[in-house]
Design an enzyme around this catalytic site. Structure first.
Site, short mmCIF file in Angstrom:
data_model
loop_
_atom_site.label_atom_id
_atom_site.label_comp_id
_atom_site.label_asym_id
_atom_site.label_seq_id
_atom_site.Cartn_x
_atom_site.Cartn_y
_atom_site.Cartn_z
N ARG A 67 -46.36 124.42 -15.39
CA ARG A 67 -46.71 124.78 -16.63
C ARG A 67 -45.73 124.64 -17.76
NH1 ARG A 67 -48.04 130.84 -15.47
NH2 ARG A 67 -48.78 130.98 -17.21
N GLN A 99 -49.70 137.77 -24.96
CA GLN A 99 -49.38 137.70 -23.70
C GLN A 99 -49.22 136.51 -23.22
OE1 GLN A 99 -52.75 140.62 -21.82
NE2 GLN A 99 -53.76 139.76 -23.82
N ASN A 100 -49.21 135.32 -23.93
CA ASN A 100 -49.33 134.14 -23.53
C ASN A 100 -47.59 133.67 -23.59
OD1 ASN A 100 -51.76 133.83 -23.71
ND2 ASN A 100 -51.88 132.95 -25.72
N ASP A 102 -46.61 130.58 -23.69
CA ASP A 102 -46.49 128.99 -24.29
C ASP A 102 -45.93 129.52 -25.32
OD1 ASP A 102 -50.08 129.29 -24.92
OD2 ASP A 102 -48.59 129.41 -26.23
N HIS A 117 -45.06 139.27 -22.21
CA HIS A 117 -45.09 138.77 -20.93
C HIS A 117 -44.01 137.69 -20.77
CE1 HIS A 117 -49.35 140.44 -20.25
NE2 HIS A 117 -48.32 141.18 -20.08
N CYS A 125 -31.16 134.97 -15.80
CA CYS A 125 -30.18 135.28 -14.66
C CYS A 125 -30.66 136.71 -14.14
CB CYS A 125 -28.58 135.44 -15.13
SG CYS A 125 -27.50 135.78 -13.63
N THR A 185 -58.48 137.26 -25.03
CA THR A 185 -58.25 138.07 -23.89
C THR A 185 -59.13 138.65 -23.13
OG1 THR A 185 -56.58 139.41 -22.98
CG2 THR A 185 -57.42 140.05 -25.08
N SER A 186 -59.22 138.65 -22.07
CA SER A 186 -60.35 139.37 -21.00
C SER A 186 -60.14 140.63 -20.99
CB SER A 186 -60.12 138.70 -19.46
OG SER A 186 -59.11 138.68 -18.91
#
Ligand code: BV8
Length: 237
Positions: A67, A99-100, A102, A117, A125, A185-186
């Site tokens: 990804r 929430q992504n 990327d 997220h 670490c 968003t779902s």
């Protein structure tokens, strides 16, 4: 009514925007629903967990390495650009929570993004919590630059069962929001799916931008049904 009409310098409303995988779909980033929550026949909830990482580091590293590498093949779309423009025009009045994992909001021009997220382009670490920017493949041979331990570097991602990031900040902006907008968003994943209820309790105007009805649609006063790349610019410009 486009949100711009609600802005006048004296009473600039505080807008909170929550984005999900759907805002990046038109950029070519597959959503979780596209894959029916599956990746290489693994349920994402089974790969994106600390237990999975303990069980099979190579599998989890592969899931994120693929990804991370795919980010080089995608570009921000008009929805990312429009939100960044809104943030620039109303500094301090527009909080963007995603929430992504990327980096398309940043590449679309957003300076301040709350990645609740985590982020694909960072590694952490698991021993000393040091966080570094990381754009390459992650594996268990990587040494932590802070505590010098090897084999502890993990994706800087919030897995299922882990506490989302910057939740105190999110809670405080939701308590004083005037307009809450959810884009792509779902509404399946908590606590993000519950933010609209907090916003409603704060008396906010609530707007959902999505192609479908979602698990949280009933909680929104307004629905803009269609693609984010079209609906978001129309809403905020
Ligand atoms: C927490 C990083 C406590 C990973 C992600 C049992 C055990 C343990 C926990 C739980 C449990 N049961 C429930 C839970 C809570 C759990 C949860 O909600 N599970 C779900 C599966 C039921 N949540 C957690 O574990 C969270 N932590 O609860 O800790 C806590 C809580 C509060 C305070 C303190 C402590 C942590 C969850 C984070 C998981 N990590 N991401 C990674 O990315 O690899 S979640 C991951 O899935 C994404 O980040 C995203 O959030 C989610 C997928 O959701 P969406 O973004 O909505 O994407 P989706 O594909 O589902 O939907 C896309 C939508 O876009 C669709 O509606 C579609 O119609 C629309 N769309 C598509 N194209 C377009 C479009 N719309 C507009 N335009 C388009 N072009």
């Amino acid at each position: 009514m486009p949100v711009q009409n609600q802005f006048s310098m004296s009473t600039a409303p505080h807008i909170v925007i929550l984005t999900g995988a759907g805002i990046s779909a038109e950029s070519g980033v597959p959503t979780f629903r596209d894959a029916n929550g599956l990746w290489e026949n693994h349920r994402i909830e089974e790969v994106a967990t600390l237990e999975a990482f303990g069980r099979n580091r190579a599998l989890v590293h592969r899931f994120y390495n693929l990804r991370r590498a795919a980010l080089a093949t995608v570009e921000p779309n008009p929805a990312h650009v429009a939100l960044a423009k809104l943030q620039r025009e109303y500094p301090g009045r527009v909080t963007l929570i995603t929430q992504n994992v990327d980096d398309l909001h940043e590449r679309g021009g957003s300076r301040e993004v709350i990645h609740m997220h985590g982020e694909l382009l960072k590694a952490r670490c698991a021993h000393c919590d040091d966080v570094i920017s990381w754009g390459l493949d992650l594996n268990e041979t990587l040494q932590c630059g802070a505590c010098r331990r090897t084999g502890w570097m993990r994706p800087h991602i919030v897995w299922f069962g882990e506490v989302p990031m910057r939740m105190e900040e999110i809670q405080s902006v939701l308590n004083e929001v005037d307009i809450f907008i959810a884009v792509g968003t779902s509404g399946h994943v908590y606590p993000a799916a519950g933010f609209v209820q907090v916003a409603k309790f704060a008396g906010a105007r609530t707007i959902e931008v999505n192609m479908d009805v979602t698990a949280m649609s009933d909680a929104f006063q307004e629905h803009l049904v269609g693609k984010a790349g079209k609906k978001v610019p129309a809403l905020v410009e």
